[in-house]
Scaffold this active site. Structure first.
Site, PDB file in Angstrom:
ATOM      1  N   ASN A 134       0.848  -1.187   0.000  1.00 19.16           N
ATOM      2  CA  ASN A 134       0.000   0.000   0.000  1.00 19.16           C
ATOM      3  C   ASN A 134       0.894   1.252   0.000  1.00 19.16           C
ATOM      4  O   ASN A 134       2.113   1.150   0.147  1.00 19.16           O
ATOM      5  CB  ASN A 134      -0.953  -0.044   1.200  1.00 19.16           C
ATOM      6  CG  ASN A 134      -0.229   0.175   2.519  1.00 19.16           C
ATOM      7  OD1 ASN A 134       0.881  -0.300   2.717  1.00 19.16           O
ATOM      8  ND2 ASN A 134      -0.865   0.884   3.427  1.00 19.16           N
ATOM      9  N   CYS A 166       1.932   3.580   1.956  1.00 19.36           N
ATOM     10  CA  CYS A 166       2.897   3.892   3.015  1.00 19.36           C
ATOM     11  C   CYS A 166       3.713   2.699   3.474  1.00 19.36           C
ATOM     12  O   CYS A 166       4.531   2.815   4.397  1.00 19.36           O
ATOM     13  CB  CYS A 166       2.187   4.537   4.192  1.00 19.36           C
ATOM     14  SG  CYS A 166       1.558   6.177   3.788  1.00 19.36           S
ATOM     15  N   GLU A 225       3.150  -0.253   5.034  1.00 18.41           N
ATOM     16  CA  GLU A 225       2.975  -1.127   6.188  1.00 18.41           C
ATOM     17  C   GLU A 225       2.222  -2.410   5.855  1.00 18.41           C
ATOM     18  O   GLU A 225       2.159  -3.324   6.679  1.00 18.41           O
ATOM     19  CB  GLU A 225       2.254  -0.388   7.323  1.00 18.41           C
ATOM     20  CG  GLU A 225       0.758  -0.215   7.147  1.00 18.41           C
ATOM     21  CD  GLU A 225       0.396   1.004   6.310  1.00 18.41           C
ATOM     22  OE1 GLU A 225      -0.798   1.319   6.190  1.00 18.41           O
ATOM     23  OE2 GLU A 225       1.329   1.654   5.785  1.00 18.41           O
TER      24      GLU A 225
END
Length: 769
Positions: free
Chosen positions: A271, A273, A275
């Site tokens: 995704n 960012c 994580e």
């Protein structure tokens, strides 16, 4: 109203009202209090439970949220129980892009539909043939993955200009793709791919080749297009991220080796960012345990988190998040099928740094890392145990296979007692833990430290826009700092364990991340902030250390010319926006408009938009203050009456902004970011995405000519004559740099970079939460 609701700070109340409070279409509030919001979400998430038990579970869910102990992600808070056709998932990884034109644009369509519902997206572009490779059957050469990334970038901007809250995308490319060098260098152009985060998929074989100084083949479809030195390619990656903070690095073999679902999926993207490494059509469902709200006897020798209390809270959170899978809408049916087949969730933490401070531990120390690791281990045990209990009650996830699940991956490292229970009963959720960006919800939760990041600043001033267009200044302070002051007084000296980002070494960041990663089955969104003057050699060592420590990826941020500087502590503490030009002020620092002189100097510019029969004339008038020429008002005229209403509205609005004074360069950026869904035009050899963007270009040209802006868009707060001379010299060929980081919502130069994301400390804007 609960005590917690009454305690809402001004910034928390503002964020709740703006982002999470349910309102009618005309703006009339439906949620009268924060308690109403908690109950709305709690009852919505209790719907998958048996009817006779729904209200009891709703009360349990309410209790978890009402004390800000468990914070569902923003999509859940904003969307659950509203009846709106929105997704409660934050982000998605899109389907594999097949290497043909039809599939590419079908992927673009799916991405647009997903972003329209507010979901960030990740894509692996490694599947597209490199630039110059032959395209069979049409007698042409391929334009390469980056050309299609430009199309995705334009789509994202178009979706934003059509009214979506924001766009966030991640693009990945394998380290052995023939176009990897172009991918690495793509963001050296400050105007390109601004809607993307970029990450290189780095393999174990590549890291070994770097270590052994071996050659490295760049391959596509079984054909070697080029051979490079592995160390030279690694240094290109490092030099790019040193110079402009991208691309990041994902250790993709480690991601797949530690994946509980290694037996039924292959991951090549994350995704936006980072994580959540996800398979095609995978979705990330996020929520955070607020550790700062769980510390008993803070700032004493008995400060602690009760693990039994933590375990009960985690069990409730797991049930809530599992229910989200069943009540959420999905932009695409393929996303629904993927989510329900594996039921992965991403339960993480926030307020870690504050919790450590309350326990007398210095972020980055061995003692702090050990305590954080113990807390995360307790969360992991409780989460897996709760998911096994849910499997007994509701059944395991449909693709569960005991032998495959327990053979390797993160599940192979679980305590034997949990492994035995998984083998006997199955497990409801394939993956359970992930630490995501929490910038906005952490501000909402009384400004606790964000995610696993250290505290950026303990106290700062934020600028609040008032209904009449003026501003007032408001003090914002960190949750733990405020609690310490209440207990010990305003004059008490802060203990040594009160540290901020600026005081930490890169190793301090990595030590904390590695301690947590040991008990996180997905990944962690974190930014290692490094000083601008760090040497390239020391910077490169940060990534090698991240690999050696067993991390799944690494993201750093170093202040630089292309992406700008991280907000400094001095800027945070300033009583007005950094570098602001003089403006009249009233009581409490409120800005008042500059008064108009009787005669103003100005210029009129002729703009010929290719799609219109009539030219547009743009008049820019300036005002002289302290020897500086400042933009004061604008007039836009045309014979084309189709433009009349919006040009009048635009001129009034922009002129009102100009008359406030200060750094108004964000007007240019906002106009230039507008994309016309019908398509833009080519002007002077450059693609201009809309008529509004063209007007923004004219305003920018004028601001540069009068010495208000540098040619790169930077605000110039210095001698105007010198600025004009320097701009003229720069126009003859000096290189340009991008403006310092500025919030796209409120215009304040108040963005901080952490958790692989950008968050505004003034208004709470975040690209990722």
């Amino acid at each position: 109203m609960t005590e917690m609701a009454r305690e809402l700070s001004p910034i928390a109340r503002e964020i709740w009202d703006m982002k999470y409070r349910l309102k009618q279409p005309d703006g009339t509030p439906i949620d009268q209090t924060v308690d109403d919001t908690w109950w709305r979400v709690a009852r919505a998430l209790a719907q998958p439970e048996p009817p006779a038990r729904r209200e009891a579970f709703a009360a349990q869910f309410y209790e978890a949220m009402a004390g800000y102990r468990f914070l569902p992600a923003g999509r859940i808070l904003a969307g659950a129980g509203t009846g709106r056709q929105v997704t409660l998932f934050n982000c998605f990884v899109m389907g594999t892009i097949a290497d043909d034109m039809s599939a590419i644009f079908e992927g673009l369509r799916e991405a647009a539909l997903t972003m329209q519902q507010g979901g960030g997206i990740g894509h692996d572009f490694s599947t597209l043939r490199p630039r110059g490779a032959p395209v069979k059957g049409v007698g042409a050469d391929a334009s390469g993955p980056l050309s299609f990334m430009d199309v995705w970038d334009a789509m994202c901007r178009t979706i934003m200009s059509a009214g979506s809250r924001r766009g966030a995308m991640m693009a990945t490319m394998r380290c052995d793709h023939p176009d990897i060098e172009a991918f690495i260098e793509a963001k050296r152009d400050p105007g390109r791919l601004r809607m993307f985060n970029l990450s290189v998929l780095v393999t174990d074989a590549f890291m070994a080749a770097v270590r052994d100084d071996k050659d490295w083949p760049l391959v596509f479809g079984g054909r070697v297009f080029k051979t490079v030195e592995a160390r030279a390619l690694w240094d290109k990656i490092m030099r790019a991220t040193y110079d402009y903070a991208e691309p990041g690095v994902i250790f993709i073999d480690r991601v797949n080796a530690l994946n509980n679902l290694h037996y039924c999926e292959r991951i090549t993207a994350t995704n936006p960012c980072g994580e959540q490494p996800l398979p095609p059509y995978g979705a990330c469902l996020l929520g955070s345990i607020n550790l700062a709200r769980l510390v008993h006897d803070p700032f004493s020798g008995q400060a602690r988190i009760d693990e039994e209390e933590l375990g009960r809270l985690v069990a409730t959170a797991v049930r809530m998040m599992d229910n989200v899978i069943d009540v959420s809408n999905y932009p695409l049916d393929a996303q629904r099928q993927e989510a329900q087949a594996k039921r992965r969730i991403g339960l993480g933490v926030t307020g870690l740094a504050d919790a450590l401070i309350m326990c007398g531990l210095r972020y980055g120390s061995d003692a702090a890392a050990a305590r954080a690791k113990a807390w995360m281990a307790a969360i992991e045990r409780a989460a897996y145990s709760a998911s096994i209990d849910l499997a007994v009650e509701k059944g395991p996830f449909p693709l569960f296979d005991a032998a495959g699940y327990l053979a390797s991956g993160h599940a192979a490292q679980l305590p034997e007692e949990l492994r035995a229970r998984v083998a006997e009963h199955g497990i409801r959720n394939a993956l359970l833990t992930s630490i995501a960006p929490t910038g906005t919800i952490s501000l909402f939760a009384d400004n606790v430290s964000s995610g696993v990041e250290p505290v950026f600043s303990y106290s700062y001033q934020r600028r609040v826009l008032l209904p009449d267009g003026s501003f007032r200044m408001e003090q914002v302070s960190d949750h733990a700092y405020r609690m310490f002051r209440r207990l010990f007084g305003e004059d008490a000296e802060l203990p040594d364990h009160f540290v901020t980002t600026q005081e930490l070494s890169p190793r301090d960041h990595l030590v904390m991340e590695a301690a947590l990663q040991a008990h996180v089955d997905s990944s962690i969104s974190k930014t290692v902030n490094v000083p601008q003057d760090i040497s390239f050699e020391a910077f490169r060592d940060v990534y090698q250390l991240a690999y050696d420590m067993g991390l799944k990826g690494c993201t750093t941020y170093r202040p630089n010319e292309i992406t700008g500087s991280v907000l400094s502590v001095d800027q945070v503490s300033a009583s007005s926006s950094p570098g602001a030009a003089p403006a009249a002020t009233g009581p409490a620092g409120d800005y008042t408009p500059m008064e108009r002189d009787a005669v103003l100097p100005g210029f009129t510019y002729k703009l010929k938009w290719p799609d219109s029969d009539h030219a547009i004339y743009i008049t820019m008038n300036d005002i002289i203050r302290d020897g500086r020429r400042l933009p004061f008002e604008i007039f836009i005229n045309s014979k084309n009456m189709e433009h009349y209403a919006w040009t009048v509205a635009l001129t009034r609005m922009i002129s009102a902004v100009f008359r406030r004074g200060g750094d108004v360069s964000f007007v240019v950026e906002e106009l230039k970011a507008v994309f016309d869904p019908r398509g833009g035009q080519w002007m002077k050899g450059r693609y201009v995405p809309s008529l509004l963007a063209a007007i923004g270009g004219v305003i920018e040209e004028h601001m540069v000519d009068i010495g208000f802006l540098a040619p790169d868009g930077r605000f110039l707060d210095r001698d105007p004559a010198a600025a004009v001379r320097e701009n003229a010299a720069a126009a003859e060929g000096a290189s340009a740099a991008r403006a310092p980081a500025q919030c796209p919502r409120c215009g304040s130069a108040a963005l901080v970079f952490q958790e692989g994301c950008a968050t505004c400390m003034s208004c709470g804007y975040s690209r990722c939460s």
